[in-house]
Design a protein around this motif. Structure first.
Motif, PDB file in Angstrom:
ATOM      1  N   GLU A   1      -9.330  -6.018   1.484  1.00  0.00           N
ATOM      2  CA  GLU A   1     -10.097  -6.140   0.252  1.00  0.00           C
ATOM      3  C   GLU A   1      -9.163  -6.465  -0.904  1.00  0.00           C
ATOM      4  O   GLU A   1      -7.999  -6.064  -0.900  1.00  0.00           O
ATOM      5  N   VAL A   2      -9.698  -7.152  -1.890  1.00  0.00           N
ATOM      6  CA  VAL A   2      -8.937  -7.427  -3.110  1.00  0.00           C
ATOM      7  C   VAL A   2      -9.050  -6.192  -3.999  1.00  0.00           C
ATOM      8  O   VAL A   2     -10.136  -5.638  -4.181  1.00  0.00           O
ATOM      9  N   CYS A   3      -7.922  -5.747  -4.527  1.00  0.00           N
ATOM     10  CA  CYS A   3      -7.884  -4.583  -5.412  1.00  0.00           C
ATOM     11  C   CYS A   3      -8.705  -4.875  -6.670  1.00  0.00           C
ATOM     12  O   CYS A   3      -8.485  -5.892  -7.330  1.00  0.00           O
ATOM     13  N   PRO A   4      -9.649  -3.994  -7.017  1.00  0.00           N
ATOM     14  CA  PRO A   4     -10.480  -4.257  -8.195  1.00  0.00           C
ATOM     15  C   PRO A   4      -9.694  -4.282  -9.510  1.00  0.00           C
ATOM     16  O   PRO A   4     -10.040  -5.020 -10.429  1.00  0.00           O
ATOM     17  N   SER A   5      -8.613  -3.511  -9.597  1.00  0.00           N
ATOM     18  CA  SER A   5      -7.856  -3.455 -10.855  1.00  0.00           C
ATOM     19  C   SER A   5      -6.758  -4.517 -10.944  1.00  0.00           C
ATOM     20  O   SER A   5      -6.229  -4.768 -12.019  1.00  0.00           O
ATOM     21  N   ASN A   6      -6.398  -5.117  -9.790  1.00  0.00           N
ATOM     22  CA  ASN A   6      -5.356  -6.149  -9.776  1.00  0.00           C
ATOM     23  C   ASN A   6      -5.727  -7.166  -8.696  1.00  0.00           C
ATOM     24  O   ASN A   6      -5.429  -6.973  -7.524  1.00  0.00           O
ATOM     25  N   ARG A   7      -6.344  -8.251  -9.099  1.00  0.00           N
ATOM     26  CA  ARG A   7      -6.889  -9.221  -8.144  1.00  0.00           C
ATOM     27  C   ARG A   7      -5.822  -9.898  -7.287  1.00  0.00           C
ATOM     28  O   ARG A   7      -6.127 -10.517  -6.279  1.00  0.00           O
ATOM     29  N   ARG A   8      -4.559  -9.791  -7.681  1.00  0.00           N
ATOM     30  CA  ARG A   8      -3.483 -10.382  -6.868  1.00  0.00           C
ATOM     31  C   ARG A   8      -3.069  -9.452  -5.730  1.00  0.00           C
ATOM     32  O   ARG A   8      -2.357  -9.851  -4.823  1.00  0.00           O
ATOM     33  N   LYS A   9      -3.513  -8.209  -5.785  1.00  0.00           N
ATOM     34  CA  LYS A   9      -3.126  -7.208  -4.788  1.00  0.00           C
ATOM     35  C   LYS A   9      -4.190  -7.120  -3.693  1.00  0.00           C
ATOM     36  O   LYS A   9      -5.375  -7.000  -3.980  1.00  0.00           O
ATOM     37  N   VAL A  10      -3.744  -7.182  -2.449  1.00  0.00           N
ATOM     38  CA  VAL A  10      -4.646  -7.076  -1.301  1.00  0.00           C
ATOM     39  C   VAL A  10      -4.443  -5.708  -0.663  1.00  0.00           C
ATOM     40  O   VAL A  10      -3.310  -5.278  -0.433  1.00  0.00           O
ATOM     41  N   GLU A  11      -5.547  -5.033  -0.406  1.00  0.00           N
ATOM     42  CA  GLU A  11      -5.500  -3.700   0.187  1.00  0.00           C
ATOM     43  C   GLU A  11      -6.099  -3.728   1.588  1.00  0.00           C
ATOM     44  O   GLU A  11      -7.089  -4.421   1.830  1.00  0.00           O
ATOM     45  N   ILE A  12      -5.505  -2.955   2.485  1.00  0.00           N
ATOM     46  CA  ILE A  12      -5.950  -2.929   3.872  1.00  0.00           C
ATOM     47  C   ILE A  12      -6.333  -1.492   4.215  1.00  0.00           C
ATOM     48  O   ILE A  12      -5.589  -0.556   3.920  1.00  0.00           O
ATOM     49  N   LEU A  13      -7.501  -1.345   4.823  1.00  0.00           N
ATOM     50  CA  LEU A  13      -8.024  -0.033   5.211  1.00  0.00           C
ATOM     51  C   LEU A  13      -8.438  -0.051   6.676  1.00  0.00           C
ATOM     52  O   LEU A  13      -8.956  -1.061   7.168  1.00  0.00           O
TER      53      LEU A  13
END
Length: 153
Positions: free
Chosen positions: A93-105
């Motif tokens: 998912e794209v981090c809501p507060s930093n669109r350049r950051k990708v988060e993996i869950l």
């Protein structure tokens, strides 16, 4: 059987013997672990990514965090995550507060599958260490930690 017997060579200097023995033993252990994961259609590296994400306890991780925590450091963490996404074991998912950051869950399906794999891997680890008692396991772990500490300074 000694490592010299195994690789069919003349006696080796002690440092070379240790280096070859470490590599040979690591490959032997990897083969056993890979065989345990084969029925689950997962590589050892993919399994490692899932364990890292489970260890996040619901918090997302980025590719850099995953790569830093990998047992085997590699540059293809993105490819590993992509394969796990196709299996629906993780989401990106794209981090809501930093669109350049990708988060993996890790997903619920990933957690459930990982729990099933844990038993197969534990059995493989028992097979790998069957010849050692708990004191020998502790001593070997301490020696390996010392070896890595000395080479990192």
């Amino acid at each position: 059987m000694t490592i010299e017997d195994q690789i069919q060579t003349a006696p080796l200097p002690l440092s070379r013997k240790l280096s070859i023995n470490l590599l040979y033993t690591a490959n032997w252990a990897n083969d056993i672990l890979a065989e345990a994961l084969k029925p689950h259609d997962l590589s050892l590296q993919q399994f490692n990514v899932l364990r890292i994400l489970r260890g996040q306890k619901g918090k997302p991780a980025n590719l850099s965090t995953i790569n830093d925590r990998m047992v085997t450091k590699m540059s293809n963490t993105t490819r590993l995550v992509d394969k796990l996404i196709k299996k629906e074991f993780v989401v990106r998912e794209v981090c809501p507060s930093n669109r350049r950051k990708v988060e993996i869950l890790i997903t619920a399906k990933g957690l459930e599958s990982l729990q099933k794999m844990d038993e197969a891997v534990a059995t493989a680890e028992d097979k790998i260490t069957a010849q050692l008692n708990s004191n020998e396991l502790e001593h070997l772990n301490n020696l390996l930690n010392t070896l890595r500490t000395e080479t990192n300074n």
